[in-house]
Design a protein around this motif. Structure first.
Motif, PDB file in Angstrom:
ATOM      1  N   PRO A  24      21.376 -67.978  -1.380  1.00 49.34           N
ATOM      2  CA  PRO A  24      22.255 -66.943  -1.932  1.00 49.34           C
ATOM      3  C   PRO A  24      22.244 -66.957  -3.462  1.00 49.34           C
ATOM      4  O   PRO A  24      22.333 -68.026  -4.086  1.00 49.34           O
ATOM      5  N   GLN A  49      26.655 -60.663  -4.793  1.00 47.26           N
ATOM      6  CA  GLN A  49      25.812 -61.613  -4.077  1.00 47.26           C
ATOM      7  C   GLN A  49      24.627 -60.944  -3.386  1.00 47.26           C
ATOM      8  O   GLN A  49      24.730 -59.847  -2.868  1.00 47.26           O
ATOM      9  N   THR A  60      21.021 -62.419  -0.936  1.00 46.81           N
ATOM     10  CA  THR A  60      20.358 -63.555  -0.317  1.00 46.81           C
ATOM     11  C   THR A  60      18.865 -63.295  -0.284  1.00 46.81           C
ATOM     12  O   THR A  60      18.424 -62.215   0.143  1.00 46.81           O
ATOM     13  N   ARG A 120      16.670 -69.559   2.937  1.00 44.65           N
ATOM     14  CA  ARG A 120      17.338 -68.344   2.469  1.00 44.65           C
ATOM     15  C   ARG A 120      18.464 -68.771   1.533  1.00 44.65           C
ATOM     16  O   ARG A 120      19.431 -69.404   1.965  1.00 44.65           O
ATOM     17  N   ASP A 161      21.879 -70.389  -5.726  1.00 43.92           N
ATOM     18  CA  ASP A 161      22.436 -71.113  -4.584  1.00 43.92           C
ATOM     19  C   ASP A 161      23.948 -71.220  -4.744  1.00 43.92           C
ATOM     20  O   ASP A 161      24.496 -72.260  -5.113  1.00 43.92           O
TER      21      ASP A 161
END
Length: 860
Positions: free
Chosen positions: A494, A510, A512, A492, A536
């Motif tokens: 971001p 942001q 994810t 996962r 990321d």
């Protein structure tokens, strides 16, 4: 299954397991070792010692009739068990004691072995001056990891046995003896002195140590515990400069690990000819004296600081918590390496820590790409020392950081502290770390360990971005490009979309996303088009990433992204785009980015843009206030092979720089640029003259600058005169760091030499391969590995067979494989690549002019 972590249809990485690799396990235990007592008398002038090793063993089962110890090349005098003589067999490696009375559970055996040793090859080292190095100090020191303690005393030589220990040693009156634990007694004799040390906490045999020398003792303290530095007399200021932060580090690590420094004292002993950077013996670390910094070296050398905190961190991870088997060495080495990053963050800030971590990532990635890929935990190898590579150090550090990222600050440190508390003075395996994390946080991180620890590799991401203005959708397409359909990672990640407000402040929106397929596209509804995209956020996951963003977004990311690693990745992507627009953005960053690490990386990327303007951009940054940046600029100029770059490097070398490393880079670069531009035939002779002057005048700390001059000479691959000079510096009597640099340079310069001179190189390397010093053998292997002749293989094979050191043996065998691959390549293909490079160089001026014309037309 040995290779289950590879794509078996088409392997893309070299195997870690060389011929002869096999599974290794700890042996069966006849009992628990409670205590080891060495009572020794050193005859230092004759490189000899004698004494008694007494092992207290508590049996854990009845009826054992023999005990087998590890003992290599020792002279056994007699053996008693509970003061009764015993029969024994000894084959030079294993000492089997036949017990007169079979064991009873929990009835201790006191095994006393009288033995001696002269001119030992490993385990214990006697250092003496000689005709070539008359100023070398007289010292004795030991080195046990991985399985070398058996070379200096009989023992159960594997990390699964923990016991207390005691060393009583008799030395000449003017020598000091330093060992584990507390100094409980000293005795003055007529011409000798006895030191008696006791280690009250249990530890494995490989962490038992003895160091002897005419040391200067510098005393410090942490709380009520002595902190002591031992160095050769006259180097007291260097000791304080290099190790003076130790008490603060002890406070820092005690707090982070949630466990106060666990031993009665902490000593650091700097010794000559040490074969590692440092070794974390319990309460008494041994360091190479090359870590001692003079005032000028301290300007831009933090390696010593990192070494000190690394070995100190081992007092918890490695000494307090001991790995049960070598296959789990990453648990200790990864944390010790990550503690370097932690200390960097504490002492210098988050940007510096992120950049430090980037270097760890790159170090591992290079090994994975060029050497081999392996799981971090494996018990299949030839010798345990083969496991001590970038997978357990640098990749291990990255795994700890990913654990920290997964858990967050509020859970990571409690998890680490739980691990330390639960396992203090015990042995651990990887699963114990997983259990501690789950106990402290409720989180099960087996998914992360399965992907990064128990199998080899990492994800290779290719990320593309586009913006749909009508629907206000940002599209991100992510591909996993690592080979092998079974090697997909499931993480996962971001994603951040960057904006700037009216006051110039940058904010990230942001999201994810779960990335688990070979290719996935994600759509993000946004109110307005972002300035840049951060894949990321924080760059916490170990990976490679190729950004396929438009130039506009890359320029914005280079300028605005708050994460230094994201700015660096943007710089790399811009350099691949090429062109004047990219170069202009990079040049701006080279002058304006506030973090020196970004400026260093930007300088590297500018050198890759084949425009004449690249040279001007770099020349303008030679005066950067940061020595790391100046060094990077010099190295970048060394890749732009023109008369102007040559002149700039020559002037820098003439005028000097405060940094040893900048001068060394200039010396090496002077040789490199000479081979790349049209000049008169006397140009190599001019360079040789300049570099000979450096060799004559710039002796200094660890021979950094003169080693740079040797590297510069090695760039003159067709010069027999340059080879003559390098050969001279491989002779005994040349300062060791400079001599090792010259040995390594032989392979480099040989690739362009005529056949008679190649033979000279081979003959010299064959002679050098006969020397027993570990670092010399490593340098010989490295040098031979650069050559492309079957004769190099012959020398390497001979060295592999004769060396007693598993690291040298492994390196020699790898270099043999490398040379065989080189010889098998198509020479015509290499020639074609050379011709293409020449065409690129010829077209550079035309392209540079076109870029300027286009830029002018846009401004009109």
């Amino acid at each position: 299954m040995l290779h289950s972590y590879f794509d078996t249809e088409k392997p893309h990485h070299k195997s870690f397991e060389l011929p002869g690799a096999r599974p290794h396990y700890n042996p069966d235990r006849p009992g628990q070792v409670k205590h080891i007592f060495l009572d020794l008398d050193l005859d230092i002038p004759h490189s000899r010692y004698s004494g008694t090793c007494t092992i207290t063993l508590v049996p854990i089962r009845d009826g054992v009739k023999s005990v087998t110890l590890d003992a290599v090349d020792l002279t056994i005098g007699s053996i008693q068990v509970n003061q009764v003589p015993q029969r024994y067999d000894y084959d030079g490696e294993k000492l089997t004691i036949y017990l007169e009375t079979a064991t009873e559970i929990n009835v201790p055996l006191e095994i006393a072995i009288a033995y001696s040793n002269q001119n030992p090859q490993r385990g214990i080292y006697f250092i003496h001056p000689d005709p070539y190095y008359p100023h070398k100090p007289v010292q004795v020191w030991t080195q046990g990891e991985d399985e070398d303690s058996r070379f200096w005393f009989p023992c159960f030589d594997y990390p699964g046995q923990l016991s207390t220990s005691e060393i009583r040693v008799c030395v000449p009156q003017d020598f000091m003896a330093v060992s584990n634990g507390e100094l409980i007694k000293t005795e003055e004799l007529a011409e000798k002195k006895i030191y008696h040390w006791l280690q009250k906490e249990v530890h494995p045999t490989y962490l038992m140590t003895l160091t002897v020398g005419r040391f200067s003792e510098i005393r410090d303290a942490w709380h009520d515990k002595p902190v002591t530095y031992y160095v050769e007399k006259g180097r007291e200021a260097d000791a304080k400069r290099s190790m003076g932060k130790t008490p603060r580090m002890m406070e820092f690590l005690s707090e982070k690990y949630g466990y106060p420094y666990p031993y009665a004292k902490y000593a650091q002993v700097c010794v000559d000819d040490f074969i590692f950077g440092g070794m974390e013996n319990t309460s008494t670390t041994v360091l190479t004296d090359r870590c001692l910094l003079d005032e000028r070296a301290a300007i831009d050398n933090r390696n010593s600081e990192s070494l000190v905190v690394h070995e100190l961190a081992h007092q918890w991870f490695g000494d307090l918590l001991v790995i049960k088997h070598w296959s789990h060495a990453w648990v200790k080495e990864g944390m010790a390496t990550y503690s370097e990053t932690m200390w960097t963050e504490y002492e210098y800030g988050r940007e510096e820590a992120a950049y430090y971590r980037l270097q760890d990532m790159r170090s591992y990635l290079a090994e994975d790409a060029d050497r081999y890929r392996r799981p971090m935990v494996t018990h299949v190898y030839r010798e345990a020392i083969e496991l001590y590579d970038r997978h357990i150090y640098e990749k291990g550090a990255c795994v700890y950081h990913m654990i920290r990222s997964e858990l967050g600050e509020e859970l990571f440190w409690p998890a680490i502290q739980q691990f330390v508390r639960d396992n203090a003075h015990k042995t651990v395996e990887t699963v114990d770390l997983l259990r501690a994390i789950e106990t402290a946080t409720g989180r099960n991180l087996l998914f992360l360990f399965d992907q990064y620890v128990y199998r080899g590799g990492h994800p290779d991401y290719e990320v593309s971005y586009s913006w749909d203005g009508e629907s206000h959708l940002a599209k991100l397409t992510v591909k996993q490009t690592q080979p092998g359909k079974h090697n997909l990672f499931d993480l996962r990640i971001p994603i951040g979309f960057g904006y700037q407000d009216g006051e110039g402040l940058v904010a990230l929106q942001q999201f994810t996303v779960r990335i688990h397929e070979a290719e996935q596209s994600f759509y993000f509804p946004l109110t307005e088009k972002p300035l840049f995209i951060s894949f990321d956020i924080g760059n916490n996951y170990l990976k490679t990433v190729t950004l396929k963003y438009p130039v506009v977004e890359l320029k914005a990311q280079l300028e605005l992204d708050p994460d230094p690693l994201s700015r660096i990745f943007a710089a790399q992507a811009l350099a691949k785009k090429g062109g004047l627009e990219a170069l202009t953005a990079l040049t701006k960053a080279l002058h304006q980015d506030k973090f020196w690490g970004v400026r260093v990386e930007v300088a590297k990327q500018i050198a890759k843009i084949k425009l004449d303007q690249s040279l001007d951009a770099l020349l303008s940054a030679l005066g950067d206030t940061n020595p790391y940046v100046r060094k990077a600029v010099v190295e970048a100029l060394s890749q732009i092979k023109t008369h102007q770059s040559y002149q700039a490097l020559k002037n820098l070398l003439k005028n000097g720089d405060r940094s040893y490393y900048v001068e060394a880079a200039a010396a090496k670069g002077l040789g490199a640029v000479t081979t790349g531009f049209d000049s008169d035939k006397s140009q190599p002779d001019k360079v040789i003259k300049h570099l000979t002057k450096v060799l004559a005048e710039k002796a200094g700390w660890n021979e950094v600058v003169r080693s740079g001059a040797i590297a510069g000479l090695a760039e003159l691959k067709t010069s027999s005169a340059a080879l003559d000079i390098i050969l001279e510096y491989t002779k005994l009597g040349v300062p060791q760091p400079l001599r090792l640099a010259a040995i390594r340079a032989l392979g480099q310069i040989s690739t362009g030499q005529a056949s008679p001179d190649v033979e000279r190189v081979l003959n010299r390397l064959s002679e050098l391969a006969q020397e027993s010093f570990f670092l010399t053998q490593v340098a010989v292997c490295t040098s031979l590995g650069k050559m492309e002749t079957p004769k190099a293989i012959t020398i390497l094979r001979s060295l592999s067979h004769q060396t007693p050191d598993g690291r040298v043996r492994r390196l020699a065998d790898e270099e043999i494989n490398r040379i065989q691959e080189k010889i098998g390549k198509d020479t015509a293909l290499r020639q074609l690549r050379t011709e293409i490079d020449q065409l690129k160089q010829q077209n550079q001026e035309l392209r540079s002019r076109l870029e300027e014309l286009e830029a002018k037309s846009k401004s009109c």
